[in-house]
Design a protein around this motif. Sequence first.
Motif, PDB file in Angstrom:
ATOM      1  N   ARG A  52     -17.613  30.809 -42.801  1.00  0.00           N
ATOM      2  CA  ARG A  52     -16.636  31.692 -41.989  1.00  0.00           C
ATOM      3  C   ARG A  52     -15.845  30.732 -41.246  1.00  0.00           C
ATOM      4  O   ARG A  52     -16.176  29.728 -40.421  1.00  0.00           O
ATOM      5  N   GLY A  71     -13.575  33.694 -36.796  1.00  0.00           N
ATOM      6  CA  GLY A  71     -13.073  34.563 -37.965  1.00  0.00           C
ATOM      7  C   GLY A  71     -13.596  35.719 -38.324  1.00  0.00           C
ATOM      8  O   GLY A  71     -14.977  35.722 -37.999  1.00  0.00           O
ATOM      9  N   THR A 128     -13.097  36.753 -41.716  1.00  0.00           N
ATOM     10  CA  THR A 128     -12.853  36.708 -43.107  1.00  0.00           C
ATOM     11  C   THR A 128     -14.348  36.995 -43.998  1.00  0.00           C
ATOM     12  O   THR A 128     -15.012  36.168 -43.812  1.00  0.00           O
ATOM     13  N   ALA A 150     -13.526  35.875 -48.936  1.00  0.00           N
ATOM     14  CA  ALA A 150     -12.439  34.973 -49.348  1.00  0.00           C
ATOM     15  C   ALA A 150     -12.248  33.737 -48.666  1.00  0.00           C
ATOM     16  O   ALA A 150     -12.991  33.407 -47.517  1.00  0.00           O
ATOM     17  N   ARG A 166      -9.629  31.468 -46.700  1.00  0.00           N
ATOM     18  CA  ARG A 166      -8.382  31.573 -46.310  1.00  0.00           C
ATOM     19  C   ARG A 166      -7.723  30.207 -45.829  1.00  0.00           C
ATOM     20  O   ARG A 166      -8.256  29.347 -45.221  1.00  0.00           O
ATOM     21  N   ILE A 167      -6.436  30.030 -46.385  1.00  0.00           N
ATOM     22  CA  ILE A 167      -5.801  28.986 -46.153  1.00  0.00           C
ATOM     23  C   ILE A 167      -4.340  29.253 -45.448  1.00  0.00           C
ATOM     24  O   ILE A 167      -3.788  30.099 -45.586  1.00  0.00           O
ATOM     25  N   VAL A 168      -4.179  28.343 -44.426  1.00  0.00           N
ATOM     26  CA  VAL A 168      -3.240  28.337 -43.934  1.00  0.00           C
ATOM     27  C   VAL A 168      -2.151  27.285 -43.775  1.00  0.00           C
ATOM     28  O   VAL A 168      -2.879  26.221 -43.662  1.00  0.00           O
ATOM     29  N   CYS A 178      -9.104  30.389 -40.098  1.00  0.00           N
ATOM     30  CA  CYS A 178      -8.942  30.148 -41.377  1.00  0.00           C
ATOM     31  C   CYS A 178     -10.023  29.332 -41.729  1.00  0.00           C
ATOM     32  O   CYS A 178     -10.468  28.513 -40.971  1.00  0.00           O
ATOM     33  N   ASP A 179     -10.017  29.013 -43.006  1.00  0.00           N
ATOM     34  CA  ASP A 179     -11.033  28.262 -43.598  1.00  0.00           C
ATOM     35  C   ASP A 179     -10.307  26.662 -43.711  1.00  0.00           C
ATOM     36  O   ASP A 179     -11.316  25.862 -43.581  1.00  0.00           O
TER      37      ASP A 179
END
Length: 355
Positions: A139, A143, A145, A148, A150-152, A169-170
Amino acid sequence: ACGGLIDLILGRMREAAVAGARPSAVLLTCCFGKIRKHAACFGLQVPQAGGTAVESAADLWALCNMADSSKPKESAMAMRILNSERIACCRRVGIWLSLLAIPRTVTNKNLVLSDAVFPSRPLTATKPLALAPRAVEERPAGGTTTGAFRIVAISDTHGRHGSIVVPPCDLLVHCGDFTKAGEQSEVADFAAWLSEQPATHKVLVAGNHEVTFDEEYLGRDGWRFLKEDGTAKSNPGVAAASARRALLDGCPGLMLLENEAVRVGPLRIWGSPAQGAFFSGHTMSAFTVAEGSSPPWSDIPAGTDIVVTHGPPFGVCDLSGEKSPAPQRAGCPTLLEQVLRAKPALHLFGDIHEG
């Protein structure tokens, strides 16, 4: 620098409108003098479009002059008024341009978005982003999420990272040019900010403005841009090592990639700070591939999930107003070929602000 680009795009839009199409665009700019310069040529008019501060062209030009002011408070106030008015510039041939002001603390470039010009060869993912089941168990910090990864992705912050809000994000990826000139104080400030961001993993490549990260360029030419370190010319190796140490010590766990691959959870990521030869004569050209030299793109391994470069591939978000006549494609054709060969799910890059 972008006047030629504005000329070209508005010209293409006019041709399309005369031919019976109804092109539209959004013009975002912090250089309002250019709007007035091109207004008569393109028949721009200024109707009232909400609000009360702007009722005529004279009102708009007065605010534009204030927005171009070198006084930050005066400029910011004029930009707030311009944005609140939701001004639309209307062309006689039926083209509407919505106008928005971008403060100079965000960008110093003009950007015109239009669906009437320059269709580019798209870089579409040829395979899904394959995530192992264990990936969803990691996680992002703070977050929510689920199911999924998560990419920023961010790029070209040039010391203005403090105004960016990064969501949990991850993976957080920065595609280079995180400083103005690679000064050690800039690097340390960026590293301190980056260490606080809510990302489980952080990946970074340097850019052409990080002159202290390219030891060869630093000793040859990059030392001229440094104000803090007077020994960089004679001892580029020491200065380069200090800059890297300030970055990595300031943000533990950060992965700084330089033509190399790394595994991040389920993902295989390859990163490079290099940019193509188009900018070999640019004021700051760290990590720029010289004309005729072999770029590192052939090192991208097959099966890579994410490619991270500072510079763009040819034909994708690479329109530059840097050289005359503008615009020109600044992307690297060889990079495009190698990305298409490697078939990553994502190619992340920056460099061309107006691209």
